[in-house]
Design a protein around this motif. Structure first.
Motif, mmCIF file in Angstrom:
data_model
loop_
_atom_site.group_PDB
_atom_site.id
_atom_site.type_symbol
_atom_site.label_atom_id
_atom_site.label_comp_id
_atom_site.label_asym_id
_atom_site.label_seq_id
_atom_site.Cartn_x
_atom_site.Cartn_y
_atom_site.Cartn_z
ATOM 1 N N SER A 74 -9.349 -4.732 -5.042
ATOM 2 C CA SER A 74 -8.907 -5.984 -4.495
ATOM 3 C C SER A 74 -8.352 -6.105 -3.325
ATOM 4 N N PRO A 124 5.280 -2.735 2.005
ATOM 5 C CA PRO A 124 6.105 -1.598 2.583
ATOM 6 C C PRO A 124 6.320 -1.378 4.102
ATOM 7 N N ILE A 125 5.370 -2.073 4.755
ATOM 8 C CA ILE A 125 5.745 -1.975 6.370
ATOM 9 C C ILE A 125 6.902 -2.918 6.718
ATOM 10 N N TRP A 145 0.075 -4.824 -1.008
ATOM 11 C CA TRP A 145 0.811 -3.802 -1.039
ATOM 12 C C TRP A 145 0.829 -2.598 0.301
ATOM 13 N N THR A 146 0.269 -2.995 1.173
ATOM 14 C CA THR A 146 0.226 -2.221 2.606
ATOM 15 C C THR A 146 1.288 -2.913 3.314
ATOM 16 N N LEU A 148 -4.856 -7.572 -2.775
ATOM 17 C CA LEU A 148 -3.923 -6.753 -3.257
ATOM 18 C C LEU A 148 -3.554 -5.589 -2.572
ATOM 19 N N GLU A 149 -4.457 -4.960 -1.864
ATOM 20 C CA GLU A 149 -4.542 -3.863 -1.035
ATOM 21 C C GLU A 149 -3.615 -4.259 0.238
#
Lengths: 627, 364, 208
Positions: free
Chosen positions: B88, B99-100, B95-96, B91-92
């Motif tokens: 997806s 965190p950044i 969750w990138t 979603l990618e």
């Protein structure tokens, strides 16, 4: 197939393994010797924990403790973790891409024997005047001041085994670039093959700086040069830079294949395609790439200045992003799957919290000012054991269970496997979680003792207690291996039932030529695709059945490696003014380069497996994989 | 598995309990009880990063626990073939991106603090009277002891660093042999003592050490430097600047000769005509660093430990002189027998030496 | 692959070095090895630059005072020329002209040996001046960097000669063509490294 195919017996088997160029047999050699060194390193770890179980203990003397801690680190990194992973790469990667062997079978064997003789040389130090005692990082000022020959065993041993690793790295890269079966595009390669690829690239670029640094060390200690001799203009920080330019990628050389193994496991035991395969591939590449740009975070307290520290701090933090991407993709692979908690999956599921804990402490250490406190304290010891044990060792155990049937044709006991897992997992957290706090409470690393007045007694005692559980886990794993081998219950192609990639489409263990016909790959998880479409054979083929060309066995790799082993003894004793050292160096190099020349001059064209034999094999008539 | 999880929970609970019972370590040495500005800043970073990381851990844990409990094969049945989801992009991205953002949150104070802790601009600032506004101490690390030189004051001491509480103290740290690392956990992070260059950093000391149970902060060597790396301890005495100035003055003055007879015998033994200890150990606080082979003993009687590690009493001192290798393997102090013409030093002589050394004091 | 197959310039493939699977593997593998070699030399160069002119107090040797360009310039020209002659050899290999290839390889070996001889002369000269390997950090770094290159030249010469002798009687085929190709590739690499040595060590050394 030659006439000695029928020869059997112990001696013949040994000879067969010593000369074999078959990637599957070399994998077994890696597994056995890596396993042996793992046990030695484990015993050293237990000695460390016994010494530190109470304040002022006198189980080991100060000097011996330093030798044990150095050999524990060096053995575990260079002689256990890496060879074990190289073993699994050897066993599985060619099968995953549909190849009959690696690109350079001869070099594959040479790589193993170099590693083996290097490892043996290093460990001989215990019997020849004392082991190295300057830590696995072998910082130059202390290493030059060390009086015994231990440091020389370290330098020369790692040089030899380092060459072996470099050769293996090149071999795997070429194999993956050139030997993929038709249809196996890069973006259809299983994750373990991808991580092998990236880890091999890291080996290729990271080992030369180590080799050079060690060369300087050898020359400084044995031949009178002054690279690290401050009084003669030398500089010990050069060692630190070169070591960590190697050392940081080395961590990823270990952890990336571990990621690959877990990726395979999550997909198999969730019965589901890897979630975000593309993201996982790019995260792997990014981690490998960043791995080269962060080495100075091991040197925040060296005094490189705030600019360098700030840049390396930021670069290090960035790595958390692709790593986080991986964690979430694994979780989403489980999500919506049908999860079976077989032993390998148990390890994979245990890996996630362990590795996340190791990862977050890594980010904390990336904050340079905070690292001034954490660096070289027990916090760091806890951190890297969380990533190396919680990541790499769990992966090695998981892979042992997962691939045992593929490598040996028998299944390790699930019951004992689970016992091992729980003992090891609980012991691991018990041992290392508490060490974070010891570090924060001011305990430096690499101390052979501590006073009762420092307030560290209780936590050290707990930590030592945990180590017992880990040791029990490993012992039960050994029992498991022995029992399984004795029982010898053979299994089929796909013993886990949910295999997705090519290695599960062929017999366990595979015939020595792997694939009678080269498969045609139609997508990611090609075996799964064929199974779902009802293809009973599990493969479709890219070629008709025909003769197969295979490489000859060779004893030359053993001789070449042995030559360097001999030459190292000459070099080691060179500063002692003994008359025989130079002749021994020359003799050793003559053996090595002479056999290299022999290899070059003598044509080695391999042999052919004939179509008729392949058909017999297929019909179940066992023709030993042996020429 | 369920059984295992339960065990795991129980274990975590127990671990937490033990941790609270043991507290945060000793105030003399724990980074968790900061007693200096630098350690406080670093402790704040620790808390900030722990909070951020705890957030990460909680998110992962929720997804993780749901995933491994909801999708068990034992619930879904053996025949169930899950949908083969590719992935997806949304979603990618999520969750990138998150965190950044988290990294930016911790990156900003990291960069700020990195430069702030390396800021030595006030190091050489002179006050109106021509003296330096901040104290500078040269730290020379040697196999297995520490020398502290106060260049502006012209004094030298060893094993016990004495510093004022209400100002920045700058340190020039260097090694005279192999690499060491200078670390006072409850005051601030460490800096390496390299053999090829001098590293400069500062610390501030906010608490007077007399308030501590043991009366001193504990300092450590944090870089493996040989067999006795674990024993390369030093102590830190912090005091207000009035007391500190007094201490400096006392160090600069010549100390009176010992009055006790036993100590006088000890002084003779210590000197050129006795065992010759004085060849390596100065007993006057006046001097420069990195000249004498052994630690300066001008403040010996004021110290908290013998050799940095043993309880400070005459028994231990005598034991140390008799066989230093037993207590710090690999240290550079010569065997006292070799100084005594191959003879064992008599018990009386040791008593005299101990009495003399214990009489060396600038604080009394 | 049939080692006894005879080729004519017509049946000879366009890229004999990668005509077989083995050739392809060697081709890729060797490039990768050169990547590792590059990192090796990069480490040596970095160390050399860090230790340039560093020595015990009172050391009399510096790069500016020691190196003399004319000899080194001659060495550079000789090695560059040998690279060119190995290109000629490869040109003839691609045209399946074995004799010319051998001839040009022989010229390459001669030039390489001359280079090596001059390097030995140069080292010997420095040692006689008192600038030995154990003189200082600078001398250690210098001899290790330039000497490692020299060792590569020596290995290359041995490799050339071994191949020329081994294949003298049987001519070119797709089994040995990759071997000839790789040694010439190796020779070019050595040449490129020397250009860096000439620039970084000698030119920058003399300029100061």
């Amino acid at each position: 197939m030659s006439s000695n195919a029928q020869k059997s017996g112990f001696g013949a088997t040994i000879w067969d393994y010593m000369t074999s160029v078959d990637h599957k047999k070399i994998a077994i050699l890696y597994l056995m010797s890596g396993g042996l060194f793992f046990l030695i390193g484990g015993i050293e770890a237990m000695m460390i924990r016994i010494q530190l179980m109470k304040a002022g203990n006198d189980f080991l003397s100060a000097g011996t403790y330093n030798e044990v801690l150095t050999m524990h680190g060096t053995t575990m990194i260079f002689l256990a973790a890496m060879p074990l992973l190289l073993g699994f790469m050897n066993a599985i990667m060619p099968l995953q891409i549909g190849a009959r062997d690696v690109a350079f079978p001869f070099l594959n064997s040479l790589g193993f024997w170099l590693f083996f003789f290097g490892g043996v040389f290093l460990n001989l130090s215990w019997f020849l005047g004392g082991a190295p005692d300057a830590g696995w990082t072998n910082y130059a000022s202390l290493a030059l001041a060390s009086e015994s020959h231990g440091i020389d065993f370290y330098s020369l041993g790692l040089t030899i085994s380092g060459f072996g690793t470099l050769i293996s790295g090149i071999n795997f890269l070429v194999t993956i670039i050139n030997m993929r079966a038709p249809g196996m595009t890069y973006m259809r390669m299983p994750l373990f093959t991808w991580t092998t690829f990236v880890a091999s690239a890291l080996i290729l670029l990271a080992f030369p700086p180590l080799t050079i640094a060690i060369f300087f060390m050898v020359f400084d200690r044995l031949f009178g040069s002054h690279f690290f001799d401050v009084a003669a203009g030398g500089n010990t920080i050069i060692w630190e830079h070169l070591f960590w330019i190697f050392g940081h990628p080395e961590v990823y050389i270990l952890i990336l294949p571990a990621f690959g193994i877990f990726s395979e496991i999550f997909a198999i035991f969730s019965r589901k395609r890897l979630f975000g395969y593309t993201a996982l591939v790019f995260a792997t590449i990014l981690i490998g790439f960043y791995g080269f740009m962060v080495w100075a975070h091991h040197m925040f307290t060296v005094g490189l200045g705030p600019t360098a520290n700030a840049i390396f701090a930021l670069a290090t933090m960035i790595i958390a992003v692709p790593t986080g991407v991986k964690i979430f993709n694994w979780l989403l692979t489980i999500w919506g799957g049908s999860v079976s908690f077989a032993t390998p999956m148990l390890y994979a599921v245990g890996f996630i919290p362990s590795f996340v804990a190791g990862g977050v402490t890594g980010v904390m250490q990336a904050m340079a000012p905070l690292d001034y406190q954490l660096h070289d304290s027990y916090f760091i010891v806890a951190h890297f054991h969380y990533v190396i044990v919680g990541g790499v060792v769990l992966a090695i155990f998981a892979a042992t269970h997962l691939y045992w049937p593929k490598m040996f044709g028998t299944m390790l006991s699930e019951k004992l496997g689970k016992v091992t897992f729980w003992l090891f997992f609980i012991g691991f957290h018990l041992t290392f979680f508490i060490q974070h706090f010891l570090g924060l409470m001011g305990m430096p690393r690499r101390v052979y003792t501590f006073g009762a007045d420092q307030g560290w007694d209780l936590f050290n005692a707990i930590s030592s207690a945990g180590a017992i559980f880990m040791a029990l886990g490993v012992i039960i794993l050994l029992v498991n291996v022995i029992m399984t081998t004795v029982k010898n219950e053979r299994v089929g192609n796909d013993p886990w039932g949910d295999g997705r990639t090519l290695e599960w489409a062929i017999p366990s263990p595979p015939p020595f030529y792997n694939f009678a016909q080269t498969p045609l790959v139609r997508g990611l998880d090609t075996y799964w695709i064929e199974k779902m479409e009802g293809n009973k054979e599990g493969m479709i083929y890219a070629e008709p059945l025909g003769d197969i060309h295979m490489p000859n066995n060779s004893f030359i790799p053993v001789v070449m490696s042995f030559g360097l082993f001999v030459a190292s003894f000459g070099a080691l004793y060179h500063p002692d003014d003994l008359p025989w050292t130079v002749p021994v160096i020359v003799l050793g190099l003559l053996i090595t380069f002479g056999s290299m020349l022999l290899r070059s001059l003598k044509d080695d064209l391999g042999f052919h497996v004939h179509k008729e034999d392949l058909i017999k094999d297929r019909e179940g008539v066992k023709t030993d994989g042996h020429q | 598995m369920i059984n295992g999880l339960k065990k795991w929970r129980l274990f975590t609970l127990m671990a937490a309990l033990i941790f609270f019972l043991a507290g945060c370590g000793r105030e003399e040495i724990s980074t968790l009880i900061p007693a200096g500005g630098v350690a406080q800043d670093q402790f704040n970073l620790l808390i900030l990063s722990s909070v951020v990381m705890l957030f990460v851990i909680i998110v992962v844990t929720i997804v993780y626990v749901l995933a491994i409990t909801k999708f068990r094969r034992s619930k879904l049945g053996d025949e169930f073939i899950p949908e083969q989801v590719e992935g997806s992009a949304k979603l990618e991205f999520l969750w990138t991106a998150i965190p950044i953002v988290l990294i930016i949150i911790i990156a900003i104070p990291t960069v700020y603090q990195t430069f702030d802790l390396a800021d030595t601009r006030t190091m050489d600032v002179e006050a109106e009277d021509g003296s330096m506004t901040n104290l500078t101490v040269n730290v020379i690390a040697k196999l297995y002891w520490w020398e502290f030189e106060y260049p502006e004051q012209g004094i030298v001491t060893a094993q016990e660093l004495v510093v004022p509480t209400d100002q920045r103290v700058y340190f020039n740290v260097v090694s005279a042999d192999v690499k060491h690392s200078f670390w006072i956990p409850s005051i601030g992070g460490k800096i390496d003592a390299n053999p090829e260059n001098t590293n400069t950093f500062y610390l501030t000391f906010d608490q007077e050490s007399s308030e501590l149970e043991d009366g001193v902060f504990y300092g450590k060597c944090a870089e493996l430097c040989g067999p006795s790396h674990a024993l390369m301890d030093f102590k830190v005495k912090t005091m207000n600047s009035g007391d500190f100035d007094q201490w400096v003055t006392a160090m600069q003055e010549e100390q009176p000769a010992p009055s006790e007879e036993l100590a006088q015998t000890g002084e003779e033994l210590f000197g050129q005509d006795g065992l010759g200890c004085i060849a390596c150990h100065a007993t006057s606080g006046v001097g420069e660093g990195n000249i004498m082979a052994g630690p300066n003993l001008a403040t010996f009687g004021d110290r908290n430990r013998v050799a940095g590690i043993l309880e400070h009493n005459e028994e231990n001192l005598k034991a140390w002189i008799r066989d230093p290798q037993q207590y710090k393997p690999g240290n550079q102090m010569p065997d006292v027998k070799s100084l005594n013409g191959g003879q064992d030093v008599s018990e009386q002589d040791l008593d005299a030496l101990a009495a003399y050394l214990m009489s060396l004091s600038v604080e009394q | 692959m049939d080692i006894n197959k005879k080729y004519t310039p017509h049946s000879w493939p366009d890229h004999p070095e990668t005509a077989t699977m083995e050739g392809k593997n060697k081709f890729v593998g060797f490039w990768l090895l050169l990547a590792a070699e590059s990192v090796t030399f990069a480490s040596l160069f970095a160390t050399y630059l860090a230790l340039k002119d560093k020595g015990p107090s009172g050391m009399e040797f510096t790069a500016a005072g020691l190196f003399e360009l004319p000899l080194v310039f001659a060495m550079t020209m000789i090695l560059l020329t040998s690279s060119l002659t190995s290109v000629y050899a490869m040109y003839h290999m691609k045209n399946h002209n074995f004799k010319s290839m051998q001839a040009w390889l022989a010229v390459t070996v001669l030039l390489g040996a001359t280079f090596l001889g001059l390097e030995i002369y140069e080292f010997n000269h420095y040692v006689h001046l008192g600038f030995g390997y154990t003189n200082s950090a600078f001398s250690s770094a210098f001899y290790t960097l330039v000497g490692t290159h020299g060792a590569h030249v020596l290995f290359g010469l041995g490799w050339f000669i071994a191949l020329m002798v081994r294949n003298a009687k049987r001519g070119l085929n797709t089994y040995n063509a990759p071997k000839f190709f790789l040694v010439s590739l190796y020779w070019h690499f050595i040449d490129v490294v020397w250009v860096f040595i000439f620039t970084v060590v000698y030119l920058m050394g003399v300029i100061g």
